[in-house]
Design an enzyme around this catalytic site. Sequence first.
Site, PDB file in Angstrom:
ATOM      1  N   HIS A  12     -18.116 -48.992   6.101  1.00  0.00           N
ATOM      2  CA  HIS A  12     -19.285 -49.430   5.324  1.00  0.00           C
ATOM      3  C   HIS A  12     -20.118 -50.491   6.056  1.00  0.00           C
ATOM      4  CE1 HIS A  12     -16.487 -52.633   3.300  1.00  0.00           C
ATOM      5  NE2 HIS A  12     -17.042 -53.128   4.386  1.00  0.00           N
ATOM      6  N   HIS A  59     -18.184 -58.199  -1.253  1.00  0.00           N
ATOM      7  CA  HIS A  59     -18.052 -59.251  -0.237  1.00  0.00           C
ATOM      8  C   HIS A  59     -18.706 -60.535  -0.753  1.00  0.00           C
ATOM      9  CE1 HIS A  59     -17.876 -55.384   1.893  1.00  0.00           C
ATOM     10  NE2 HIS A  59     -17.223 -55.977   2.854  1.00  0.00           N
ATOM     11  N   HIS A 193     -11.316 -54.077  12.469  1.00  0.00           N
ATOM     12  CA  HIS A 193     -12.321 -55.088  12.791  1.00  0.00           C
ATOM     13  C   HIS A 193     -11.845 -56.479  12.383  1.00  0.00           C
ATOM     14  CE1 HIS A 193     -13.596 -54.059   8.659  1.00  0.00           C
ATOM     15  NE2 HIS A 193     -14.593 -54.915   8.638  1.00  0.00           N
ATOM     16  N   GLU A 240      -9.193 -53.727   4.820  1.00  0.00           N
ATOM     17  CA  GLU A 240     -10.060 -52.892   3.966  1.00  0.00           C
ATOM     18  C   GLU A 240      -9.544 -51.454   3.885  1.00  0.00           C
ATOM     19  OE1 GLU A 240     -14.421 -55.112   4.366  1.00  0.00           O
ATOM     20  OE2 GLU A 240     -14.096 -53.315   5.545  1.00  0.00           O
TER      21      GLU A 240
HETATM   22  C1  DHB Z   1     -19.165 -56.060   9.405  1.00  0.00           C
HETATM   23  C2  DHB Z   1     -18.203 -55.201   8.893  1.00  0.00           C
HETATM   24  C3  DHB Z   1     -17.831 -55.269   7.545  1.00  0.00           C
HETATM   25  O1  DHB Z   1     -16.880 -54.526   6.953  1.00  0.00           O
HETATM   26  C4  DHB Z   1     -18.464 -56.185   6.727  1.00  0.00           C
HETATM   27  O2  DHB Z   1     -18.142 -56.165   5.422  1.00  0.00           O
HETATM   28  C5  DHB Z   1     -19.427 -57.046   7.234  1.00  0.00           C
HETATM   29  C6  DHB Z   1     -19.782 -56.982   8.577  1.00  0.00           C
HETATM   30  C7  DHB Z   1     -19.589 -55.982  10.833  1.00  0.00           C
HETATM   31  O3  DHB Z   1     -18.934 -55.289  11.627  1.00  0.00           O
HETATM   32  O4  DHB Z   1     -20.579 -56.573  11.189  1.00  0.00           O
HETATM   33 FE    FE Z   2     -16.466 -55.112   4.779  1.00  0.00          FE
END
Ligand code: DHB
Ligand code: FE
Length: 286
Positions: A12, A59, A193, A240
């Site tokens: 997302h 978020h 991530h 996530e």
């Molecule tokens: C990013 C990824 C995410 O899941 C998020 O909620 C906010 C930022 C990113 O990779 O920039």
């Molecule tokens: Fe996210």
Amino acid sequence: MARITAGVGSSHVPLLGVAVDQGKTGDDYFGPIFAGYEWTRQWEKEQKPDVIILVYNDHASAFDMKIVPTFAIGCGERYKPADEGWGPRQVPEVEGHPDLAWHIAQSLILDEFDMTIINEMDVDHGLTVPLSMMFGQPQAWPAKVIPLAVNVVTYPVPSGNRCWALGEAIKRAVESFPEDLNVQIWGTGGMSHQLQGKRAGLLNREWDNRFMDLLVGDTDAARWIPHIEYLRETGSEGIEMVMWLIMRGALGDKTRLLHKHYHIPCSNTAIGHLVLEPVEEETVPA
Ligand code: DHB
Ligand code: FE
């Protein structure tokens, strides 16, 4: 009766919403990412789902440290795109399905999942970016959406096993709704991530692909992956991915892979995308 006909998994990343909104989906950076969703955009036009149960995380847009629901279900008529600091995205409002949502809430709570019921909230990139990836830029979203929000932002977050079991309970809930509805369930977020700290920028192609492969077929091995493994192998925000297990649990014992896409990098994140179909048990003739 209502039926869950397919499951969709998708990252997302907010930058993908920016790419759609600013007409950059075909450029050198975003082109290969969006190309991997083309199959799904065509397939969704044929599938015409009535309702999407969209498992996502907020978020700190609708909820903050004042209230942290572990599992929340949206029973409202409609949801506005949240203002995440740059003004709300210029995408259609999300239309709910209160009758099915209240039915699912009742079924889940009587099935001993103590859901938080939400009637009013704004929805952030966790929900609107997957809609943009699957449907592009329509005047109105082509399906009603039941938001199902999961806390993956503040520990303690739910276990993979609990998420999978919630998916199983969602399947029972949908199948006890008398109206004929084509329902899809989407699991969103991930892949690997980490957005802050010493390991910021961590990506893990091998682990992400193994995770996606475990969701195809009849193994439930992915439900037992412990939090520490997500954290170690996929970074702090990789957790996530437990939301994908709610989607997988709702598809029954066995799934068939219809489409898979993986791409590195996008912003600070790996892009993962799956389309799965439940495989019905064969009835053996007597
Ligand atoms: C990013 C990824 C995410 O899941 C998020 O909620 C906010 C930022 C990113 O990779 O920039
Ligand atoms: Fe996210």
